[in-house]
Write a protein that holds these residues in place. Structure first.
Motif, mmCIF file in Angstrom:
data_model
loop_
_atom_site.group_PDB
_atom_site.id
_atom_site.type_symbol
_atom_site.label_atom_id
_atom_site.label_comp_id
_atom_site.label_asym_id
_atom_site.label_seq_id
_atom_site.Cartn_x
_atom_site.Cartn_y
_atom_site.Cartn_z
ATOM 1 N N SER A 81 0.834 -1.204 0.000
ATOM 2 C CA SER A 81 0.000 0.000 0.000
ATOM 3 C C SER A 81 0.868 1.254 0.000
ATOM 4 O O SER A 81 0.536 2.245 -0.638
ATOM 5 C CB SER A 81 -0.975 -0.010 1.186
ATOM 6 O OG SER A 81 -0.304 0.306 2.382
ATOM 7 N N TRP A 82 2.006 1.210 0.677
ATOM 8 C CA TRP A 82 2.911 2.368 0.638
ATOM 9 C C TRP A 82 3.495 2.564 -0.754
ATOM 10 O O TRP A 82 3.706 3.683 -1.205
ATOM 11 C CB TRP A 82 4.064 2.180 1.633
ATOM 12 C CG TRP A 82 3.666 2.334 3.064
ATOM 13 C CD1 TRP A 82 2.664 3.121 3.560
ATOM 14 C CD2 TRP A 82 4.254 1.686 4.203
ATOM 15 N NE1 TRP A 82 2.602 2.991 4.934
ATOM 16 C CE2 TRP A 82 3.562 2.129 5.346
ATOM 17 C CE3 TRP A 82 5.296 0.771 4.364
ATOM 18 C CZ2 TRP A 82 3.877 1.696 6.634
ATOM 19 C CZ3 TRP A 82 5.615 0.345 5.642
ATOM 20 C CH2 TRP A 82 4.916 0.803 6.760
ATOM 21 N N ALA A 134 -0.759 7.174 1.121
ATOM 22 C CA ALA A 134 -0.432 6.297 2.249
ATOM 23 C C ALA A 134 0.910 6.689 2.844
ATOM 24 O O ALA A 134 1.068 6.760 4.062
ATOM 25 C CB ALA A 134 -0.399 4.837 1.791
ATOM 26 N N ARG A 135 1.869 6.967 1.961
ATOM 27 C CA ARG A 135 3.205 7.333 2.451
ATOM 28 C C ARG A 135 3.145 8.674 3.175
ATOM 29 O O ARG A 135 3.752 8.861 4.223
ATOM 30 C CB ARG A 135 4.186 7.444 1.282
ATOM 31 C CG ARG A 135 4.454 6.157 0.574
ATOM 32 C CD ARG A 135 5.726 6.251 -0.235
ATOM 33 N NE ARG A 135 5.647 7.189 -1.352
ATOM 34 C CZ ARG A 135 5.228 6.863 -2.570
ATOM 35 N NH1 ARG A 135 4.837 5.628 -2.810
ATOM 36 N NH2 ARG A 135 5.200 7.754 -3.538
ATOM 37 N N LYS A 136 2.373 9.581 2.577
ATOM 38 C CA LYS A 136 2.290 10.926 3.155
ATOM 39 C C LYS A 136 1.685 10.861 4.551
ATOM 40 O O LYS A 136 2.168 11.510 5.485
ATOM 41 C CB LYS A 136 1.422 11.792 2.243
ATOM 42 C CG LYS A 136 1.763 13.263 2.317
ATOM 43 C CD LYS A 136 0.943 14.029 1.298
ATOM 44 C CE LYS A 136 0.533 15.357 1.883
ATOM 45 N NZ LYS A 136 -0.526 15.996 1.128
ATOM 46 N N ALA A 141 -5.042 3.884 -5.658
ATOM 47 C CA ALA A 141 -3.977 4.743 -5.141
ATOM 48 C C ALA A 141 -4.478 5.697 -4.068
ATOM 49 O O ALA A 141 -3.742 6.055 -3.150
ATOM 50 C CB ALA A 141 -3.333 5.511 -6.278
ATOM 51 N N THR A 142 -5.713 6.121 -4.192
ATOM 52 C CA THR A 142 -6.247 7.024 -3.173
ATOM 53 C C THR A 142 -6.945 6.248 -2.068
ATOM 54 O O THR A 142 -7.290 6.807 -1.036
ATOM 55 C CB THR A 142 -7.257 8.015 -3.796
ATOM 56 O OG1 THR A 142 -8.171 7.259 -4.571
ATOM 57 C CG2 THR A 142 -6.554 9.035 -4.650
ATOM 58 N N ASN A 143 -7.120 4.981 -2.302
ATOM 59 C CA ASN A 143 -7.893 4.152 -1.392
ATOM 60 C C ASN A 143 -6.983 3.099 -0.779
ATOM 61 O O ASN A 143 -7.221 1.919 -0.875
ATOM 62 C CB ASN A 143 -8.981 3.450 -2.211
ATOM 63 C CG ASN A 143 -10.265 3.419 -1.464
ATOM 64 O OD1 ASN A 143 -10.252 3.448 -0.236
ATOM 65 N ND2 ASN A 143 -11.366 3.349 -2.189
ATOM 66 N N ARG A 150 -6.171 1.916 2.001
ATOM 67 C CA ARG A 150 -6.569 0.890 2.972
ATOM 68 C C ARG A 150 -7.167 -0.327 2.262
ATOM 69 O O ARG A 150 -7.045 -1.458 2.735
ATOM 70 C CB ARG A 150 -7.563 1.459 3.976
ATOM 71 C CG ARG A 150 -6.848 2.223 5.057
ATOM 72 C CD ARG A 150 -7.790 2.754 6.113
ATOM 73 N NE ARG A 150 -7.301 4.025 6.607
ATOM 74 C CZ ARG A 150 -6.252 4.158 7.411
ATOM 75 N NH1 ARG A 150 -5.583 3.104 7.801
ATOM 76 N NH2 ARG A 150 -5.854 5.342 7.809
ATOM 77 N N ALA A 151 -7.784 -0.068 1.135
ATOM 78 C CA ALA A 151 -8.337 -1.182 0.353
ATOM 79 C C ALA A 151 -7.215 -2.050 -0.208
ATOM 80 O O ALA A 151 -7.359 -3.268 -0.318
ATOM 81 C CB ALA A 151 -9.207 -0.647 -0.773
ATOM 82 N N ILE A 152 -6.084 -1.418 -0.543
ATOM 83 C CA ILE A 152 -4.935 -2.189 -1.041
ATOM 84 C C ILE A 152 -4.472 -3.140 0.052
ATOM 85 O O ILE A 152 -4.311 -4.340 -0.152
ATOM 86 C CB ILE A 152 -3.748 -1.258 -1.411
ATOM 87 C CG1 ILE A 152 -4.177 -0.194 -2.410
ATOM 88 C CG2 ILE A 152 -2.577 -2.080 -1.922
ATOM 89 C CD1 ILE A 152 -3.109 0.839 -2.701
ATOM 90 N N GLU A 153 -4.282 -2.556 1.246
ATOM 91 C CA GLU A 153 -3.766 -3.355 2.352
ATOM 92 C C GLU A 153 -4.740 -4.492 2.682
ATOM 93 O O GLU A 153 -4.338 -5.640 2.835
ATOM 94 C CB GLU A 153 -3.563 -2.446 3.561
ATOM 95 C CG GLU A 153 -2.720 -3.084 4.628
ATOM 96 C CD GLU A 153 -2.762 -2.331 5.945
ATOM 97 O OE1 GLU A 153 -3.071 -1.122 5.935
ATOM 98 O OE2 GLU A 153 -2.515 -2.963 6.973
ATOM 99 N N LYS A 154 -6.011 -4.126 2.765
ATOM 100 C CA LYS A 154 -7.026 -5.122 3.112
ATOM 101 C C LYS A 154 -7.104 -6.225 2.074
ATOM 102 O O LYS A 154 -7.196 -7.404 2.404
ATOM 103 C CB LYS A 154 -8.392 -4.433 3.209
ATOM 104 C CG LYS A 154 -8.872 -4.272 4.630
ATOM 105 C CD LYS A 154 -10.275 -3.750 4.582
ATOM 106 C CE LYS A 154 -10.983 -3.925 5.897
ATOM 107 N NZ LYS A 154 -12.192 -3.107 5.967
#
Lengths: 274, 569
Positions: B402-403, B409-411, B480-482, B484-488
């Motif tokens: 996600s980062w 996410a990084r920001k 990219a803007t979401n 948390r969805a990547i991580e999940k």
């Protein structure tokens, strides 16, 4: 105040198998009806059982939405009931009996009252809240579980009776007060926080302590050689505690470690140390 | 479907699996009675390949023994398909396999196996279900080589390495702080490529260069796997660069495009003279690797969590233990730790460590891993890793992804960490966001290619049918803007398929097959081995506590294996 009462169904023989009862906590009972609580599962040895199979449940039908309001009452032979009140953040648990190991393990808030004895690891890794034990407590009271170098880090533990060995081991903060005597290795590896013993300690108090304060109002039969006499004080002022109006001998230690710990022993009962 | 090796970047496509392999669609007939998985609106990619995770062996076990508290509250019950398991940074063997399956990973390599402890390592690898695995043989401080490094010719060294890889069931040559392990046995360390290894004539430079040549001569599937000298210390980027430079001239075998793999490069990219002016030199290292095609790497990202560091670099673990005396989370007298020596071969250390957001050094370390990967132009030569469990448990890979995919996410993380991360790294200026294809590249394809595992890391015909299917539950273009969805999504695969068998789906491990152990058999001419036979026998007779006959790992340790036989060119 919504209350639930759990009375253990009397076992035919002395219970041998531990029951992992971390589910008995206001945090787990909140927003549940009595029937739902009865269905919560605990492990007895390698068997999963519902609470209602082990306990007679009575009390309010619905426990409400506020953890802080919940009161849990436990009765019966609870010697093998472990981890009651684990990680609880609020509410009250009153235990009218002696209780098994790990009561109040990692508790963060609320209050547990044990009207009886507590087994080993009571209040281990506690972070906040209060634990009152009217009887005696076992080993590792307010200490850390195996391997953890960060024991009790907040809250208060009050024991009316005596405690066994390694009380407050790896303690990081908070207050432990003991009405009677403590076993050996009192406050071992103490990092910060206060331990007050109203009775006697045989030996090895403060072994490898690197900070914090240990107060012994009775006799310390033998002092570790790695503690250094500092001075005598006419009375003792502790942070967040009333002034103790009696003279104490102050030691610093443990010199086998980082020497920042303070050990106070009552002057009149410990003339043999001077 | 995302499969950069076969040039698939989000195309809608069907794939067919027969037995354990991916086959052309036409190979499936009616009588196969094929099960159909409807993956519409889901993301399909090859199963993950982790090229560097300490999951088995004596030091992992030492970590388990050292850290019962790591096991206390993290446990999973046994089910019809699984055994019970515990642990977080040093999980039990079975649990390790299940945790990988949950992430959609199907292959992981144990990167540090002292040959003398090979049995222990393989015993644990045998117990890790589902995933395919292998282990890298430690050769950085082997007395046999250290003693002879000056006079021995390359052929004899190749014969020795080939014998040792076979005897230990190893996959490649692993060098950990080359020469430093032996020096640490004498209470010292090596700080320079040209320092003499204690009581030997060898230097790290010679060890690295010669073993790299041996590797290329033997034509091993992977390159040398190098944990650089001075790892973890401020200013070590110079020795890292010098190490890479010293290998520039090593000729490549036909199989390889690279001749060295710098592992967990984050720990080797530090600038500054001390912890006070500790800063990132990730860009400098990435710049070298961008320019010089002979180097590959994995990042060794750190995660802000409670973890266990463990490495064969015993000297560094001693230093780290000293550092813990000054850290708030640790006891004032320093963390508990353990250290061990493996006779004539290696050493190891284990120290629990907590990476803290508000610790300036940890914040910079966090930035370096990401900064490095995002500065890499050629993603085929870089793979993600946490150097599990050194930088954090592998279960945090979804967070890393996600980062990498989201600058937001990084920001947001950057705002939470010590300001040193902004001041002493370039992470704040990096706007690059990896696409899903690039994520597949750095989490699967690169690792498989670099390891020389031709059947892994892609979904082409002939590949092992290792497939991961994810459900992100949001339109892919908004990922990219979401973040948390990547991580999940990555944290819990919808389906993980291992060699054609669904092993994980809908939150549960449903099958627990035994994975393959990859090991290498490097052919050398028989007479080369004969030349060193006497010397090996003498070595065992005189100095080892085991006899030569009891040294080699026997076939029983490989219930399922894939032997990669290599021919010299």
């Amino acid at each position: 105040m919504p209350t639930v009462k759990l009375v253990i169904k009397e076992p035919l023989e002395k219970p041998k198998i531990p029951i992992e009862a971390e589910i008995i906590s206001p945090d787990k009972f909140v927003k549940k009806t009595l029937a739902e609580i009865g269905e919560l599962s605990v492990w007895k040895g390698n068997r999963e059982m519902a609470l209602r199979e082990l306990f007679h449940l009575s009390g309010d039908d619905f426990l409400g939405d506020e953890i802080a309001d919940i009161s849990i009452l436990l009765e019966g032979n609870l010697a093998k009931l472990k981890r009651v009140g684990q990680q609880m953040t609020g509410g009250t648990i009153i235990i009218n009996s002696s209780i098994g190991m790990h009561v109040g393990f990692q508790m963060k808030g609320g209050r547990i009252v044990v009207n009886g004895d507590a087994d080993d690891f009571a209040g281990a890794n506690m972070k906040g809240g209060e634990l009152h034990i009217t009887g005696n407590a076992g080993h590792y009271l307010g200490g850390s579980v195996r391997g953890d170098w960060r024991g009790m880090s907040g809250g208060k533990i009050h024991v009316k009776g005596s405690v066994k060995n390694e009380c407050g081991v790896w303690m990081r903060n908070g207050l432990i007060e003991i009405g009677k005597n403590a076993g050996i290795f009192l406050g071992m590896h103490l990092h910060r926080g206060i331990i007050i013993v109203n009775g006697n300690v045989i030996e090895r108090a403060g072994a490898e302590m690197t900070g914090g304060i240990i107060v012994i109002k009775g006799t310390l039969k033998e002092l570790l050689p790695s503690f250094e006499f500092q001075r005598t004080v006419p009375e003792l002022t502790l942070p967040d505690y009333e002034v103790i109006k009696q003279p104490f001998i102050e030691y610093k230690g443990d010199f086998a470690e980082k020497k920042q710990g303070l050990l106070y022993v009552a002057k009149e009962k410990n003339a043999h140390l001077l | 479907m995302y499969d950069p090796i076969n040039n698939l970047h989000g195309e809608r496509k069907d794939i067919a699996i027969l037995n354990s392999q991916i086959v052309p669609l036409s190979a499936i007939r009616k009588e196969h009675n094929a099960k159909i998985i409807d993956a519409s609106n889901l993301v399909v990619m090859p199963g993950g390949v982790d090229m560097h995770a300490h999951i088995a062996g004596p030091k992992v076990n030492a970590g388990r023994l050292l850290r019962p508290e790591d096991h206390l509250l993290i446990h999973s019950k046994k089910t019809a398909a699984t055994r019970s398991g515990v642990g977080r940074s040093v999980p039990s063997t079975y649990y390790t396999g299940y945790a990988y399956a949950k992430l959609g990973y199907t292959c992981a390599m144990e990167p540090a196996m002292p040959p003398l402890e090979a049995r222990h390592t393989h015993e644990e690898l045998m117990d890790i279900p589902i995933i395919d695995k292998g282990a890298y043989t430690l050769l950085g401080s082997n007395w046999f080589l250290l003693e002879r490094i000056k006079e021995m010719n390359l052929n004899e060294m190749s014969a020795f390495v080939s014998w040792l890889l076979e005897a230990s069931g190893g996959y490649t040559i692993k060098l950990v702080n080359p020469g430093g392990e032996e020096t640490w046995a004498w209470g010292k360390n090596i700080n320079n490529l040209d320092d003499k290894v204690a009581y030997f004539k060898a230097t790290p430079r010679e060890i690295i260069q010669k073993l790299a040549r041996v590797n290329e001569q033997l034509n091993l599937p992977h390159t040398i796997h190098l944990h650089t000298n001075n790892l973890g210390t401020p200013g070590n980027f110079e020795i890292t660069k010098e190490t890479m430079r010293s290998l520039k001239e090593v000729p490549l075998s036909k199989k390889h495009k690279t001749n060295v793999h710098i592992t967990h490069v984050q720990f080797s990219s530090y600038g500054g003279r001390g912890w006070q002016d500790f800063r990132s030199e990730a860009v400098e290292i990435a710049h070298y690797i961008n320019k010089n095609k002979h180097v590959s790497c994995d990042i060794g990202q750190i995660i802000f969590t409670n973890t266990t560091t463990m490495t064969a670099d015993g000297a560094w673990e001693w230093v780290l233990r000293g550092i813990t005396e000054h850290l708030a989370w640790s006891p004032r007298s320093g963390s508990k730790w353990m250290n061990a020596q493996v006779e004539l071969e290696s050493c190891a250390g284990v120290v629990p460590y907590i990476f803290r957001r508000k610790n300036s050094v940890n914040a910079v370390q966090w930035a370096i891993g990401l900064e490095f990967l995002l500065s890499m132009k050629d993603l085929t030569r870089v793979s993600i890793s946490t150097d599990h469990p050194n930088g954090g448990p592998f279960t945090f890979y979804p967070l890393i992804l996600s980062w990498l995919m989201s600058k937001t996410a990084r920001k947001e993380m950057l705002a939470k960490v010590d300001k040193a991360a902004q001041e002493r790294t370039t992470i704040a200026d990096i706007t690059r966001e990896l696409t899903l294809s690039e994520i597949v590249q750095v989490s699967r394809a690169s690792a498989a290619t670099l390891l020389g595992l031709e059947s892994k890391g892609h979904l082409g015909v002939g590949a092992d049918a290792d497939v991961a299917i994810y459900d992100f539950k949001v339109p892919l273009e908004t990922l990219a803007t979401n973040y948390r969805a990547i991580e999940k999504g990555f944290a819990d695969a919808r389906y993980t398929i291992k060699e054609g068998q669904i092993v994980y789906s809908n939150g549960r491990v449903i099958a627990s097959p035994t994975g393959k152990t990859f090991r290498v058999k490097a052919q050398v001419p028989e007479d080369w081995r004969l030349q060193i036979q006497d010397a090996i026998e003498e070595r065992f007779l005189k100095h080892y506590t085991v006899s030569l006959n009891n040294y080699a790992v026997q076939p029983e340790y490989f219930p399922r294996e894939e032997v990669i036989e290599t021919q010299m060119l």
